[in-house]
Enzyme design. Structure first.
Site, PDB file in Angstrom:
ATOM      1  N   LYS A  72      27.523  35.169  49.013  1.00 17.61           N
ATOM      2  CA  LYS A  72      26.711  36.085  48.400  1.00 17.61           C
ATOM      3  C   LYS A  72      25.347  35.658  47.848  1.00 17.61           C
ATOM      4  O   LYS A  72      24.262  36.290  47.677  1.00 17.61           O
ATOM      5  CB  LYS A  72      27.525  36.513  46.880  1.00 17.61           C
ATOM      6  CG  LYS A  72      28.755  37.300  47.185  1.00 17.61           C
ATOM      7  CD  LYS A  72      28.866  38.095  48.556  1.00 17.61           C
ATOM      8  CE  LYS A  72      30.300  38.771  48.749  1.00 17.61           C
ATOM      9  NZ  LYS A  72      31.366  37.849  49.072  1.00 17.61           N
ATOM     10  N   TYR A  95      45.143  42.511  49.058  1.00 16.33           N
ATOM     11  CA  TYR A  95      43.888  41.887  48.613  1.00 16.33           C
ATOM     12  C   TYR A  95      44.534  40.727  47.384  1.00 16.33           C
ATOM     13  O   TYR A  95      44.951  41.221  46.410  1.00 16.33           O
ATOM     14  CB  TYR A  95      43.184  42.823  48.141  1.00 16.33           C
ATOM     15  CG  TYR A  95      41.728  42.010  47.520  1.00 16.33           C
ATOM     16  CD1 TYR A  95      40.773  41.347  48.353  1.00 16.33           C
ATOM     17  CD2 TYR A  95      41.472  41.998  46.036  1.00 16.33           C
ATOM     18  CE1 TYR A  95      39.750  40.685  47.570  1.00 16.33           C
ATOM     19  CE2 TYR A  95      40.633  41.225  45.445  1.00 16.33           C
ATOM     20  CZ  TYR A  95      39.682  40.582  46.480  1.00 16.33           C
ATOM     21  OH  TYR A  95      38.684  39.994  45.787  1.00 16.33           O
ATOM     22  N   TYR A 155      40.129  34.882  50.448  1.00 17.34           N
ATOM     23  CA  TYR A 155      39.284  35.079  51.550  1.00 17.34           C
ATOM     24  C   TYR A 155      39.426  33.984  52.921  1.00 17.34           C
ATOM     25  O   TYR A 155      39.833  34.273  54.157  1.00 17.34           O
ATOM     26  CB  TYR A 155      37.564  35.015  51.321  1.00 17.34           C
ATOM     27  CG  TYR A 155      37.298  36.281  50.259  1.00 17.34           C
ATOM     28  CD1 TYR A 155      37.293  37.463  50.529  1.00 17.34           C
ATOM     29  CD2 TYR A 155      37.345  35.864  49.060  1.00 17.34           C
ATOM     30  CE1 TYR A 155      36.956  38.513  49.558  1.00 17.34           C
ATOM     31  CE2 TYR A 155      37.142  36.893  47.700  1.00 17.34           C
ATOM     32  CZ  TYR A 155      36.782  38.119  48.411  1.00 17.34           C
ATOM     33  OH  TYR A 155      36.566  39.321  47.559  1.00 17.34           O
TER      34      TYR A 155
END
Ligand SMILES: *Cc1c(COP(=O)(O)O)cnc(C)c1O
Length: 332
Positions: free
Chosen positions: A49, A263, A289
């Site tokens: 990010k 998730y 992730y």
């Protein structure tokens, strides 16, 4: 490739290193594996990010905003990096944190990324996991306006065409690093979610005339949902750049088979991947992730999609602060 006319604030530690994973490659007995260390982008423990936020925060400031607003899960890396970037730029930050992972271990909503969000002075709004992020964000933005603030709202993951520009830059770096070390990259593998990382990489490579396959490994949603979003973001990013390339829907490759029960929920393959990288490479992955993406890459090597002699780059998208919220899952 990235025009100077696009506002950008520079704080990423780039180029991030491209390193061989010699021991892991030998252990698996397949292709030569490399890691692009975007966990080392520099801002407050790094991650993907940060590259997006160079463009997003510049756009926010150009628009006269005084508050960065975004959303994510409780342990969102995007929220943590946004909070850090806001602090560095003298902006306020308000975050919508959704309880969208069925975990209630002590510390899950206090340690890791949440601890850092607070340290950067962000205001946290916890909401239930069945709320819709876009609606919560709009409600919060309205509230900030009523309080006299000027919000700049980013969707989950900062995945707009503006955010994707960060990964156009990463593609450019990778191409340069490959040619500097006479390395032909046969494929790129990374974790994909809100989509701008994959879109930026695909567009950047295409603009430079490279057809390197980019395989996204989903952390949450089914492959067709992410592929459609990535494809749309590719088009918007190309328009923003004023480039003339075309990314076809078939070029967007997302694998949805490594998510497991959902998730943020652990899988055995994720644990194995984290363990192998720690013990063989002293490389830290995260459970949400990059651990699942590496589990995917390991499976693709074992099942012969990538073969000996090929060079495969794993883009490490960060997330390591999340490790500390999964102590119960990871401690041996
Ligand atoms: C957000 C995130 C991703 C997914 O990137 P997108 O651009 O949202 O697809 C992958 N890995 C980590 C560690 C992340 O925080």
């Amino acid at each position: 490739m990235l025009p100077d006319t696009i506002p950008r604030s520079r704080f990423c530690h780039t180029p991030t290193p491209l390193e061989p994973m010699t021991a892991l490659s030998r252990h698996l007995g397949g292709p030569n594996l490399f890691v692009k260390r975007d966990d080392c982008t520099g801002m407050a423990l790094g991650g993907n990010k940060t590259r997006k936020l160079e463009f997003l925060v510049a756009e926010a400031m150009a628009s006269g905003a005084d508050t960065l607003v975004t959303a994510g899960g409780v342990q969102s890396n995007h929220c943590r990096q946004t909070a850090a970037v806001a602090a560095r730029h003298g902006l306020r930050c308000e975050l919508v944190l959704s309880r969208n992972v069925a975990r209630n271990t002590p510390g899950y909503d206090r340690t890791g990324n949440v601890l850092l969000d607070r340290m950067f002075g962000a205001e946290l709004h916890f909401v239930s996991g069945d709320t819709i992020p876009a609606i919560e964000l709009e409600r919060l933005a309205e509230d900030i306006r009523e309080r006299g603030g000027r919000p700049y709202v980013m969707p989950i993951g900062g995945s707009t065409a503006t955010g994707a520009l960060g990964y156009v830059g990463c593609a450019e770096e990778l191409v340069r690093q490959g040619s500097d070390s006479s390395l032909t990259v046969d494929a790129i593998v990374h974790c994909t979610g809100s989509g701008a990382t994959q879109a930026g990489l695909l567009v950047g490579l295409a603009v430079l005339g490279h057809q390197t396959p980019v395989v996204g490994i989903s952390s949450a949603e089914p492959s067709d949902v992410i592929e459609a979003r990535v494809h749309e973001l590719c088009g918007e990013t190309i328009t923003k750049l004023g480039a003339s390339v075309v990314i076809k829907r078939e070029q967007v490759d997302v694998l949805g088979g490594y998510v497991g029960p959902g998730y943020g929920l652990p899988t055995e393959a994720m644990r194995e991947a984290i363990d192998l990288c720690a013990r063989l490479e002293a490389l830290l992955l995260d459970p949400v992730y990059t651990g699942k993406a590496m589990a995917g890459l390991i499976d693709l090597v074992r099942t012969g999609r990538f073969r000996a002699g090929q060079n495969v780059v794993f883009v490490h998208t960060g997330g390591v602060p999340g490790l500390f919220a999964y102590e119960d899952v990871l401690s041996p």
